[in-house]
Design an enzyme around this catalytic site. Structure first.
Site, PDB file in Angstrom:
ATOM      1  N   GLY A 176     -24.891  20.255  39.347  1.00  0.00           N
ATOM      2  CA  GLY A 176     -25.227  21.675  39.298  1.00  0.00           C
ATOM      3  C   GLY A 176     -24.102  22.485  38.705  1.00  0.00           C
ATOM      4  O   GLY A 176     -23.033  21.940  38.385  1.00  0.00           O
ATOM      5  N   ASP A 177     -24.370  23.767  38.534  1.00  0.00           N
ATOM      6  CA  ASP A 177     -23.382  24.692  37.979  1.00  0.00           C
ATOM      7  C   ASP A 177     -22.972  25.642  39.105  1.00  0.00           C
ATOM      8  O   ASP A 177     -23.816  26.372  39.625  1.00  0.00           O
ATOM      9  CB  ASP A 177     -24.032  25.445  36.810  1.00  0.00           C
ATOM     10  CG  ASP A 177     -23.061  26.392  36.138  1.00  0.00           C
ATOM     11  OD1 ASP A 177     -22.177  26.931  36.838  1.00  0.00           O
ATOM     12  OD2 ASP A 177     -23.181  26.583  34.908  1.00  0.00           O
ATOM     13  N   PHE A 178     -21.701  25.606  39.490  1.00  0.00           N
ATOM     14  CA  PHE A 178     -21.329  26.412  40.664  1.00  0.00           C
ATOM     15  C   PHE A 178     -21.362  27.913  40.423  1.00  0.00           C
ATOM     16  O   PHE A 178     -21.253  28.692  41.366  1.00  0.00           O
ATOM     17  CB  PHE A 178     -20.034  25.933  41.330  1.00  0.00           C
ATOM     18  CG  PHE A 178     -18.802  25.742  40.476  1.00  0.00           C
ATOM     19  CD1 PHE A 178     -18.407  26.673  39.526  1.00  0.00           C
ATOM     20  CD2 PHE A 178     -17.991  24.620  40.673  1.00  0.00           C
ATOM     21  CE1 PHE A 178     -17.249  26.499  38.787  1.00  0.00           C
ATOM     22  CE2 PHE A 178     -16.822  24.431  39.938  1.00  0.00           C
ATOM     23  CZ  PHE A 178     -16.463  25.382  38.981  1.00  0.00           C
ATOM     24  N   ASP A 200      27.930  15.152  55.239  1.00  0.00           N
ATOM     25  CA  ASP A 200      27.905  16.465  55.881  1.00  0.00           C
ATOM     26  C   ASP A 200      29.262  16.715  56.518  1.00  0.00           C
ATOM     27  O   ASP A 200      29.786  15.859  57.232  1.00  0.00           O
ATOM     28  CB  ASP A 200      26.804  16.514  56.951  1.00  0.00           C
ATOM     29  CG  ASP A 200      26.675  17.926  57.498  1.00  0.00           C
ATOM     30  OD1 ASP A 200      26.375  18.832  56.696  1.00  0.00           O
ATOM     31  OD2 ASP A 200      26.910  18.137  58.711  1.00  0.00           O
TER      32      ASP A 200
HETATM   33  C1  SAM Z   1      -9.685  20.793  36.538  1.00  0.00           C
HETATM   34  S1  SAM Z   1     -11.040  19.846  36.990  1.00  0.00           S
HETATM   35  C2  SAM Z   1     -10.714  19.461  38.662  1.00  0.00           C
HETATM   36  C3  SAM Z   1     -11.351  18.212  39.119  1.00  0.00           C
HETATM   37  C4  SAM Z   1     -11.176  17.847  40.577  1.00  0.00           C
HETATM   38  N1  SAM Z   1     -11.506  18.900  41.475  1.00  0.00           N
HETATM   39  C5  SAM Z   1      -9.797  17.347  40.838  1.00  0.00           C
HETATM   40  O1  SAM Z   1      -9.008  18.038  41.470  1.00  0.00           O
HETATM   41  O2  SAM Z   1      -9.498  16.242  40.417  1.00  0.00           O
HETATM   42  C6  SAM Z   1     -12.327  21.051  37.092  1.00  0.00           C
HETATM   43  C7  SAM Z   1     -13.658  20.487  37.448  1.00  0.00           C
HETATM   44  O3  SAM Z   1     -14.576  21.556  37.575  1.00  0.00           O
HETATM   45  C8  SAM Z   1     -15.809  21.169  36.989  1.00  0.00           C
HETATM   46  N2  SAM Z   1     -16.569  22.355  36.565  1.00  0.00           N
HETATM   47  C9  SAM Z   1     -16.258  23.199  35.579  1.00  0.00           C
HETATM   48  N3  SAM Z   1     -17.180  24.154  35.490  1.00  0.00           N
HETATM   49  C10 SAM Z   1     -18.102  23.907  36.429  1.00  0.00           C
HETATM   50  C11 SAM Z   1     -19.288  24.535  36.841  1.00  0.00           C
HETATM   51  N4  SAM Z   1     -19.685  25.640  36.235  1.00  0.00           N
HETATM   52  N5  SAM Z   1     -19.979  24.013  37.863  1.00  0.00           N
HETATM   53  C12 SAM Z   1     -19.560  22.869  38.473  1.00  0.00           C
HETATM   54  N6  SAM Z   1     -18.423  22.225  38.142  1.00  0.00           N
HETATM   55  C13 SAM Z   1     -17.718  22.740  37.138  1.00  0.00           C
HETATM   56  C14 SAM Z   1     -15.372  20.336  35.808  1.00  0.00           C
HETATM   57  O4  SAM Z   1     -16.406  19.510  35.352  1.00  0.00           O
HETATM   58  C15 SAM Z   1     -14.215  19.566  36.380  1.00  0.00           C
HETATM   59  O5  SAM Z   1     -14.646  18.386  36.959  1.00  0.00           O
END
Ligand code: SAM
Length: 700
Positions: free
Chosen positions: A592-594, A84
């Site tokens: 589940g499915d979010f 610096d």
């Molecule tokens: C890109 S990965 C990310 C994983 C984790 N959160 C990480 O950061 O290491 C996306 C995740 O979302 C999950 N996912 C995709 N669609 C989903 C749904 N409809 N409901 C729940 N999980 C879901 C996938 O299975 C996957 O594990």
């Protein structure tokens, strides 16, 4: 006099200054340039003298790079050099002018007077310990040169300022990229602020450049001319000579007696590269008079050049050694144009023009370097992928001595001798392996990230890149023409839902994808989990948490937090494979499915690498569901690669977007707005300098 070399050592200059680069290049030092991100914001009032300020700034610049490189560049430097330069006049420290008025203010203050130019230099020696922690030893010093300006009329000053030189006459900004091998994952990891980033080079302390037109303002120079240019080469070489002298010849007396000051410190590995005022433990600490903290150039370091495979243009060490043995006393004789041997003004002007041309040549060389890197980037990536797939790093680790000859590796990986040798040599050139004679071994970087069972192994992600991302990128042209993902072309199958159709349709593809997510979460999870104070929350839900790696990191970082990991049933059924041996029972799993199912109740919802995958419409559906599940005071933590606000980087995020299906990358403020539209406000943003950044918002 023994010849000493830096052969095989990774030397890094933590400065973007083309002048410093040129000075060090000219003496044949081989080094990489990694500009420091340390902001020059130390409070000058805390320093008794200007040189203490310059030295501390140099040290913080160098330490920042030394500590960043193992994580962002995936390699540990041996030596990092920081510098610096400040100009002082009338008790004031002048740094770099911010605009023309500022340049005028500074230069008119210097007119007709003698001023001092101080350059603080820090040499950081990085030693990897057995536990892979790194020790940082700091050798610092400063150089002072006195410069007298002639009486300068306002007209002359403005003419000089308008030449552009005081605030950068090759454009205010230059696109800078150090010459380094471009490996895809290195790119992915470190591209952010380093690659495709504009770095200011208007770095003329005091507002003039003595090596160019500014030289005409100068009446005399007393002391080291190159110090005024920005780097005190002579004293630097002496210090290097001292550091790398053979054992026994090392003396540190200079650290106490040198008028220019020099100190040797050891910095604890965990210390953050934050600014610290003088008197802090790392500042001018007691020199190690026994020399124990200073590495000597052991015979092992003196490997012959042809053996090391590096460095045909080594530093002329005989010269460096001679310098280091010279008396530390400065010569009283003034140098510069009062010196009868100094060139007259006309020849100085010619030299300055030559300097301008040399800078231009350097500049075009840098650009060429970057072009070559870009053209060869795919080859480097494929070398990494192939060596990983063939388990080269594991094979080397498993050998008794940790090193093997090419033919043994060929046998182990069941490949041809010729092909293996080429692969190993390419790996050496990329910093993935090291070679001594005929023996190949892993580098610290490979041990860190490329062993399949390492805690920070990126193997999973590398194989995902090889098997999935690579085929998609071979269809990039069509993807660009059509604006669509190329799954069908690459894998012969359409994918309307990336996860259900592409990743989870076959067991081995699902496992590979989960391993990829796992490796990224392991590498970045701690930084994400500790990004914010979550102590007031009791429960968290990691939506789309995949293997649970991130959930475990949150549980580890927050002793009062229970974490529910929520993902598709197909994922949950396999997440047990990734359970850590010290698994915390505060982590539970819910399938589940979010988009469809009710979300588990929680105080904090974590969305790590989720939102970028989906269309705006689906993102809104998901955020509405989270908002509905939240009570006041609940929070959402989104972790993604944050694009720069001007969307010019990091390239890691922008490159990833090229193979996306329906989603997109966003900046921190875009995520903030998105969350705000669902009632989550008071955004706190954390750029972690790891693979993922984070934003935390709360409901009102
Ligand atoms: C890109 S990965 C990310 C994983 C984790 N959160 C990480 O950061 O290491 C996306 C995740 O979302 C999950 N996912 C995709 N669609 C989903 C749904 N409809 N409901 C729940 N999980 C879901 C996938 O299975 C996957 O594990």
């Amino acid at each position: 006099m023994e010849d000493l070399q830096l052969t095989g050592k990774l030397v890094v200059l933590a400065s973007a200054s083309p002048r410093r680069l040129e000075i060090l290049t000219n003496v044949g030092l081989r080094f990489e340039v990694v500009p420091s991100w340390f902001k020059e914001t130390l409070d000058k009032r805390l320093f008794k003298t200007p040189h203490e300020y310059a030295v501390e700034t140099a040290k913080q610049k160098a330490l920042e790079v030394a500590k960043r490189m193992p994580f962002k560049h995936l390699k540990t430097p041996d030596i990092v050099i920081g510098a610096d330069t400040v100009v002082t006049v009338d008790g004031l420290i002048l740094e770099k002018p911010v605009d023309k008025q500022d340049a005028y203010r500074m230069l008119s203050r210097l007119s007709g007077k003698e001023h001092s130019v101080f350059t603080g230099v820090a040499i950081i020696l990085c030693h990897e310990k057995e536990d892979e922690e790194i020790d940082y030893q700091v050798i610092d010093f400063y150089e002072e040169t006195k410069v007298k300006f002639a009486d300068l009329s306002d007209d002359l000053l403005w003419e000089y300022i308008n030449s552009g030189e005081p605030i950068g006459n090759w454009g205010h900004f230059t696109e800078f990229k150090p010459c380094e091998p471009m490996v895809l994952w290195t790119l992915i990891q470190r591209a952010s602020p380093c690659l495709h980033r504009f770095i200011e080079i208007r770095d003329k302390a005091g507002g003039y450049g003595i090596q160019a037109l500014g030289g005409m303002l100068v009446e005399y120079v007393h002391g080291d001319f190159l110090n005024v240019v920005g780097f005190p080469l002579n004293q630097f070489c002496k210090k290097l000579g001292l550091i790398f002298s053979p054992p026994g010849s090392l003396t540190h007396n200079s650290t106490q007696t040198s008028p220019q000051g020099s100190a040797v410190d050891t910095v604890p590995p965990a210390e953050p590269a934050a600014s610290s005022p003088p008197g802090s433990p790392t500042h001018n600490g007691p020199p190690d008079s026994q020399g124990q903290n200073i590495p000597s150039a052991s015979p092992a370091h003196n490997v012959k050049q042809e053996e090391s495979g590096r460095g045909e243009e080594e530093v002329p060490w005989t010269l460096v050694n001679s310098l280091s043995k010279c008396s530390e006393n400065r010569e009283a004789e003034p140098q510069g144009i009062n010196d009868p041997a100094a060139p007259d003004l006309t020849s100085r002007a010619t030299m300055q023009m030559q300097n301008v041309r040399e800078h231009e040549t350097e500049d075009s060389k840098e650009k060429l370097c970057k072009m070559i890197e870009l053209m060869d980037g795919f080859k480097a990536s494929k070398v990494l992928f192939t060596a990983s797939k063939l388990r080269v790093f594991d094979v080397l680790r498993s050998s008794k001595t940790g090193e093997l000859q090419a033919e043994d590796v060929a046998q182990e990986i069941k490949a041809s001798m010729k092909g293996t040798e080429r692969l190993l040599e390419a790996c050496v050139s990329l910093g993935l392996l090291q070679r001594t004679g005929k023996q190949y071994a892993n580098t610290a970087m490979s041990r860190h990230f490329l062993l399949s069972d390492g805690p920070l192994s990126l193997q999973g992600y590398i194989q995902h890149c090889n098997e999935l991302v690579w085929p998609l990128f071979t269809h990039l042209e069509t993807a660009v023409r059509e604006g669509t993902n190329q799954h069908e072309k690459a894998f012969g199958k359409t994918s309307n839902n990336l996860f259900q159709d592409a990743y989870y349709s076959r067991h081995e593809v699902k496992l590979r994808f989960m391993k990829a997510m796992h490796s990224i979460a392991r590498v970045s999870g701690r930084d994400v989990a500790t990004a914010f104070d979550l102590s007031k929350y009791k429960t968290a839900c990691d939506l789309g948490g995949c293997t649970g790696a991130m959930a475990y990191e949150f549980a580890k970082a927050h002793p009062g937090l229970s974490v529910t990991m929520f993902d598709l049933p197909k994922v949950i059924e396999m997440s047990g494979h990734f359970r850590p041996h010290d698994a915390d029972d505060r982590v539970s799993f819910v399938a589940g499915d979010f988009f469809k199912d009710e979300l588990p109740k929680a105080d904090v919802y974590i969305l790590a690498r989720i939102l970028h995958d989906w269309s705006d419409e689906k993102v809104h559906i998901l955020l509405s569901k989270i908002a509905k599940a939240c009570s006041p005071g609940c929070a959402v933590l989104v972790s993604e690669i944050f694009l720069d606000e001007d969307r010019k980087g990091p390239s890691r995020g922008l490159l990833q977007a090229l193979s996306m299906t329906e989603g997109r990358q966003r900046s921190a403020s875009e995520y903030s707005l998105l969350l705000k539209s669902h009632g989550f406000t008071a955004a706190q943003v954390k750029h972690t300098h790891n693979l993922l950044d984070a934003i935390l918002c709360v409901t009102e």
